[in-house]
Scaffold this motif. Sequence first.
Motif, mmCIF file in Angstrom:
data_model
loop_
_atom_site.group_PDB
_atom_site.id
_atom_site.type_symbol
_atom_site.label_atom_id
_atom_site.label_comp_id
_atom_site.label_asym_id
_atom_site.label_seq_id
_atom_site.Cartn_x
_atom_site.Cartn_y
_atom_site.Cartn_z
ATOM 1 N N GLU A 1 -15.653 7.793 -6.799
ATOM 2 C CA GLU A 1 -14.805 8.301 -5.710
ATOM 3 C C GLU A 1 -14.966 7.486 -4.411
ATOM 4 O O GLU A 1 -13.979 6.966 -3.896
ATOM 5 C CB GLU A 1 -15.116 9.784 -5.496
ATOM 6 C CG GLU A 1 -14.236 10.497 -4.482
ATOM 7 C CD GLU A 1 -12.758 10.461 -4.827
ATOM 8 O OE1 GLU A 1 -11.958 10.607 -3.895
ATOM 9 O OE2 GLU A 1 -12.391 10.250 -6.015
ATOM 10 N N GLN B 1 -13.477 3.998 -4.617
ATOM 11 C CA GLN B 1 -12.015 3.943 -4.490
ATOM 12 C C GLN B 1 -11.589 4.097 -3.029
ATOM 13 O O GLN B 1 -10.643 3.475 -2.590
ATOM 14 C CB GLN B 1 -11.369 5.011 -5.374
ATOM 15 C CG GLN B 1 -11.341 4.520 -6.825
ATOM 16 C CD GLN B 1 -11.022 5.615 -7.814
ATOM 17 O OE1 GLN B 1 -11.070 6.819 -7.489
ATOM 18 N NE2 GLN B 1 -10.700 5.228 -9.056
ATOM 19 N N GLN B 2 -12.388 4.905 -2.301
ATOM 20 C CA GLN B 2 -12.109 5.028 -0.846
ATOM 21 C C GLN B 2 -12.263 3.668 -0.161
ATOM 22 O O GLN B 2 -11.452 3.293 0.685
ATOM 23 C CB GLN B 2 -13.071 6.020 -0.209
ATOM 24 C CG GLN B 2 -12.500 7.418 -0.145
ATOM 25 C CD GLN B 2 -13.518 8.400 0.416
ATOM 26 O OE1 GLN B 2 -14.433 8.008 1.115
ATOM 27 N NE2 GLN B 2 -13.325 9.678 0.090
ATOM 28 N N LEU C 1 -11.876 0.778 -1.517
ATOM 29 C CA LEU C 1 -10.766 -0.083 -1.940
ATOM 30 C C LEU C 1 -9.525 0.187 -1.099
ATOM 31 O O LEU C 1 -8.796 -0.733 -0.754
ATOM 32 C CB LEU C 1 -10.429 0.166 -3.411
ATOM 33 C CG LEU C 1 -11.352 -0.519 -4.424
ATOM 34 C CD1 LEU C 1 -11.052 -0.034 -5.834
ATOM 35 C CD2 LEU C 1 -11.169 -2.021 -4.345
ATOM 36 N N ARG C 2 -9.358 1.435 -0.748
ATOM 37 C CA ARG C 2 -8.167 1.783 0.041
ATOM 38 C C ARG C 2 -8.333 1.415 1.515
ATOM 39 O O ARG C 2 -7.373 1.241 2.221
ATOM 40 C CB ARG C 2 -7.886 3.296 -0.094
ATOM 41 C CG ARG C 2 -7.281 3.682 -1.446
ATOM 42 C CD ARG C 2 -6.750 5.122 -1.388
ATOM 43 N NE ARG C 2 -7.816 6.099 -1.234
ATOM 44 C CZ ARG C 2 -8.439 6.668 -2.247
ATOM 45 N NH1 ARG C 2 -8.142 6.354 -3.501
ATOM 46 N NH2 ARG C 2 -9.371 7.544 -2.027
ATOM 47 N N ARG D 1 -14.576 -5.136 -1.023
ATOM 48 C CA ARG D 1 -13.559 -4.425 -1.797
ATOM 49 C C ARG D 1 -13.537 -4.959 -3.234
ATOM 50 O O ARG D 1 -13.437 -4.203 -4.200
ATOM 51 C CB ARG D 1 -12.182 -4.547 -1.150
ATOM 52 C CG ARG D 1 -12.055 -3.538 -0.003
ATOM 53 C CD ARG D 1 -11.054 -3.922 1.052
ATOM 54 N NE ARG D 1 -9.682 -3.857 0.538
ATOM 55 C CZ ARG D 1 -8.623 -4.222 1.281
ATOM 56 N NH1 ARG D 1 -8.831 -4.710 2.504
ATOM 57 N NH2 ARG D 1 -7.411 -4.134 0.798
ATOM 58 N N LYS E 1 -14.212 -2.821 -6.542
ATOM 59 C CA LYS E 1 -13.256 -2.783 -7.647
ATOM 60 C C LYS E 1 -13.983 -3.050 -8.962
ATOM 61 O O LYS E 1 -13.835 -2.330 -9.942
ATOM 62 C CB LYS E 1 -12.195 -3.858 -7.424
ATOM 63 C CG LYS E 1 -10.930 -3.647 -8.252
ATOM 64 C CD LYS E 1 -9.912 -4.736 -7.898
ATOM 65 C CE LYS E 1 -8.665 -4.609 -8.774
ATOM 66 N NZ LYS E 1 -7.721 -5.712 -8.458
ATOM 67 N N VAL F 1 -15.986 -0.049 -9.886
ATOM 68 C CA VAL F 1 -15.181 1.046 -10.427
ATOM 69 C C VAL F 1 -14.881 0.765 -11.908
ATOM 70 O O VAL F 1 -15.080 1.627 -12.775
ATOM 71 C CB VAL F 1 -13.852 1.212 -9.647
ATOM 72 C CG1 VAL F 1 -12.904 2.126 -10.395
ATOM 73 C CG2 VAL F 1 -14.149 1.736 -8.251
#
Lengths: 259, 172
Positions: free
Chosen positions: A228, A231-232, A234-235, A244, A248, A251
Amino acid sequence: MDQDIEKLLEKYYEGETTIEEEKVLKNFFQNEVVPEHLKTHGAQFGYFVSARNELPSLTFNSQLANLLEPPKQAPIRRFGSWLVRIAAGLALLIVGFTGGLLLQQRKDQGDIAFLPKSKDEVSHQAIKSVLAFEKVSETSASERIQAVNQSYKLSEVDQDITRLLVNTLNFDPNVNVRLAACQALQHFINEPEVSEALVQSLAIQTDPNIQITLIEVLVSIKEKRAVEPFQQLLRDEKVMEVVRAKAKEGVSELTSADV
Amino acid sequence: MDLQAFTQRILPVQGRLFRLAQMFLGNREEAEDAIQDVLMRLWTNRQQLETYQSIDALAVQMTKNLCLDRLKSHHKQKVQYNVDMTEVQAAEMTPHRQLENADSEALIYKLISELPEQHKLVLHLRDVEEYSFEEIEQVTGLTNANIRTILSRARQKLRESYLKANDYGSGY
């Protein structure tokens, strides 16, 4: 009187006079009035008296003193015999050794007084005192790093230590100390709350270096709960590209392991 | 024996040694040189000095031997009596008397130096230095009777040669 003198002279030429009698004769012939018939005896007594008054000249005495003085000084200036020298050397050695021993003893005693019984307890207290949040302003970064590094030498850690490390990781003003705390926590990943704290920390950290380290740590222990926050990251546009990419990668690794 | 002890024991003797040396050698410089030599030898051997009964006698003996050695090695002729010896004459004497005395004393010295060594030594020690017979025994190693004989002969010989020199003829 004259007859006494004549008798004395007779004795004198026989070698029978005493010293006192000879003195009488000498005195007699020193006088101005010597009877004519005795005058011829006067010469030798006159010689004896004046010869006795002869003395070496004054310069002679000072010359002699100079001759006698120098040989006297040399031996006196020397420092005793060989025995005395050796004794002095030994005395110096003994003083040196006892001084060293005393110093050593005092140091040992001081150390014992300062340090409690077990080594572990020592470090526990030392680490706690250095890393305590209130003392951050008093301690230098290097001291805190050292304390953090000491923590992995502990054979057993308690919650106090791991909390301190987590606090340091999240709030220490110095990046390097936070990084060191992060690496230290990696060793204690099996302790309760540590992995959770690392996941939460990921949201707090802004330094790319620490973010990357955290990602690596979390991936290596395969912490599913980290997906989780990855992914935050990455955004988040503000996060650096490298971080990032790393997130990735993390993840995909965590999810693929899941499958 | 340190320097102080040495000085106290030896230096009072040095006048005596000097007179003896002067009697043998006949002049002041050589006499001083000789006794300096003697005193230096005593000083370098000061450790052994304690073992001698009489340092005085030893010093006198050394001086005598040294002077005789020097006389031999130099092949010296009899030196003229040094006239400065008479400078210490008593002040109350008239100049004429002084001159007369100086002359007769110089003559006496010359006559003494013609005596044999042993006679010279005994006469000097007794009549100039006023040594007792025991002290002379210590220095010369002669017996008391011997010393008396030598002394008597030396005195008479001196008297004779003095009268002869002055043309007085014999008798007192």
